[in-house]
Enzyme design. Structure first.
Site, PDB file in Angstrom:
ATOM      1  N   ARG A  16     -28.856  -7.799 -20.030  1.00 10.92           N
ATOM      2  CA  ARG A  16     -29.235  -7.426 -21.228  1.00 10.92           C
ATOM      3  C   ARG A  16     -28.263  -8.041 -22.419  1.00 10.92           C
ATOM      4  O   ARG A  16     -28.615  -8.012 -23.628  1.00 10.92           O
ATOM      5  CB  ARG A  16     -29.522  -5.792 -21.453  1.00 10.92           C
ATOM      6  CG  ARG A  16     -30.812  -5.351 -20.753  1.00 10.92           C
ATOM      7  CD  ARG A  16     -30.830  -4.064 -20.812  1.00 10.92           C
ATOM      8  NE  ARG A  16     -30.199  -3.152 -20.024  1.00 10.92           N
ATOM      9  CZ  ARG A  16     -30.205  -1.855 -20.037  1.00 10.92           C
ATOM     10  NH1 ARG A  16     -30.765  -1.220 -21.076  1.00 10.92           N
ATOM     11  NH2 ARG A  16     -29.237  -1.169 -19.244  1.00 10.92           N
ATOM     12  N   GLY A 140     -29.718   9.345 -18.376  1.00 14.09           N
ATOM     13  CA  GLY A 140     -30.189  10.543 -17.406  1.00 14.09           C
ATOM     14  C   GLY A 140     -29.855  11.726 -18.125  1.00 14.09           C
ATOM     15  O   GLY A 140     -28.946  11.855 -18.892  1.00 14.09           O
TER      16      GLY A 140
END
Length: 459
Positions: A16, A140
């Site tokens: 990315r 998360g």
């Protein structure tokens, strides 16, 4: 005291980032992200540090050097798989292991220390470094039960709609009982959307084994930022810049406009220094008290003395004395030494030169590969002609010499103590002490020349 170990995850390519440079090597405040992690962990007493490398392994090793041992993760099969690669080095050791990410450059050594302390004092099998944020997308989620104990961590891609509403996130940094960690890693599966072995699955495994799972909530979410793309890299840069500038200001440095001042982490600045907007200070620069830098100056790997002023100029890899005045628009190139009370004025370039105390090069000159004594005045437009197309040669100007404007000093050449070089001279031979050297054509005036020229044009 409990033995302490560290595993640093630095194997990812970082697609990315859209860059040929491996992710953990991207700089924040002039220093590779993984180097920030190494440096901060080194403030905590560790018995061993292991870095997991993969993509760009050799370049990452070159960056870190002797500070860590290394293990190669040939296939990137998840964070659990990555930590498991260090098994041969750590499996049988007793103590606490911290797992940190090489792309979290903002976590401070104090936070790592606090996490270690919390983990060891709580007697937990594992402790998660957590933070709360209003925008937890991509992180998360830390799921707690009705008694507020940590039950498990669910990755964003695997979370249900209700779990996605949780705003306490896993920062990716953990402390583990070392032997319990490697035992639990044997039970981690890749039965998930990504088909990877997630390190957070160790949390639920340990909990099912009856081991305590703890969380250390840091109040500063910004500190835990993980850098996965260029946007996050810019955010980390901004945060690091603010942190560094605030440190200097609290130590007595006057930074007029912190938002437009860039200072790298190894720079040392004494109190009562003034930094004007648009200034960039890099490398191992040291700036002594009462100096004034900027605006719009760039300093790299320089020593700058007391009460020296640098305005709108560039200086690299050089030593600058006390009470020196530089600029505007001067350029000090590497391996130069500027004596006390000297002056380098506008549009002066100096390279690999020693300039003595009280000497002045006030404007529009190039002084390269030169040894210049004290109390020397070098007039505007002077050039040390140091390069013949193949080799560089030395120009020596002794104390108290006076170099007139628009002089060319053809190296190798020596200008003697107290001598004068007349303006417009091209000097090709040594000048004795206290001599006047004139090396220019005799002036000739041709009277009536212009009138005759005009008359010829009319004809």
């Amino acid at each position: 005291m409990t033995n302490r170990y560290a595993v640093i995850l630095a194997a990812g390519q970082g697609t990315r980032m859209k860059s040929k440079l491996y992710k953990v090597l991207h700089p924040v405040a002039g220093r590779a992200m993984v180097q920030h992690v190494i440096d901060q962990l080194n403030t905590v007493k560790l018995d061993k540090m292991v870095t997991i490398v993969g993509f760009g392994a050799e370049k990452v090793k070159d960056q870190i050097g002797q500070a860590s041992e290394f293990v190669v993760q040939d296939e990137q099969l998840g964070t659990g798989h990555a930590v498991l690669q260090s098994e041969a080095l750590l499996k049988d050791k007793e103590g606490t292991t911290i797992v940190a990410c090489g792309d979290t450059p903002l976590i401070k050594g104090e936070t790592y220390q606090a996490l270690f302390n919390h983990h060891e004092e709580s007697g937990a099998g594992t402790t998660i470094l957590t933070a709360k944020t209003d925008n937890p997308a991509g992180y998360g989620r830390v799921l707690r039960n009705e008694t507020n104990e940590v039950e498990r961590i669910v990755e964003h891609k695997d979370a249900s709609e209700g779990e996605l509403l949780v705003n306490e996130i896993n920062t990716g940094t953990y402390c583990f009982d070392n032997q319990a960690l490697f035992a639990a890693l044997q039970e981690v599966s890749n039965d998930n959307v990504q088909g990877e072995y997630y390190l957070p699955d160790v949390i639920e495994i340990m909990r099912n084994q009856g081991k305590k799972v703890s969380a250390f909530l840091t109040p500063d979410f910004e500190e835990t930022l993980g850098v996965n793309d260029r946007v996050a890299l810019a955010e980390a840069e901004k945060t690091m810049k603010k942190r560094i500038n605030e440190k200097h200001m609290r130590n007595g440095v006057a930074i007029i406009d912190p938002d437009h001042t860039y200072i790298e982490p190894d720079v040392v600045i004494e109190s009562d220094v003034i930094i004007h907007p648009g200034t960039i200070i890099k490398g191992t620069t040291i700036i002594k008290t009462n100096a004034e830098i900027g605006p719009n100056s760039e300093i790299s790997n320089c020593s700058i003395g007391e009460a020296t002023i640098v305005k709108q100029s560039v200086a690299n890899d050089s030593k600058i004395g006390d009470r020196v005045k530089i600029g505007p628009f001067a350029h000090i190139r590497p391996d130069s030494t500027i004596g006390h009370d000297a002056k380098l004025g506008n549009f002066v370039e100096i390279k690999k030169t020693e300039l003595g105390d009280n000497s002045k090069v006030s404007h529009l000159s190039y002084i390269g590969d030169a040894e210049v004594g004290s109390n020397v005045n070098i007039g505007c437009g002077t050039i040390t002609v140091n390069y013949d197309g193949t080799n560089k040669f030395l120009t020596t100007i002794e104390d108290d010499a006076f170099i007139g404007c628009n002089s060319n000093l053809i190296a190798p050449v020596k200008i003697g103590r107290g001598s004068y070089v007349a303006a417009g001279s091209t000097i090709t031979e040594n000048v004795p002490e206290e001599a006047l050297s004139v090396a220019r054509a005799r002036q000739t005036n041709k009277e009536g020349y212009v009138t005759n020229l005009k008359n010829r044009k009319r004809d």
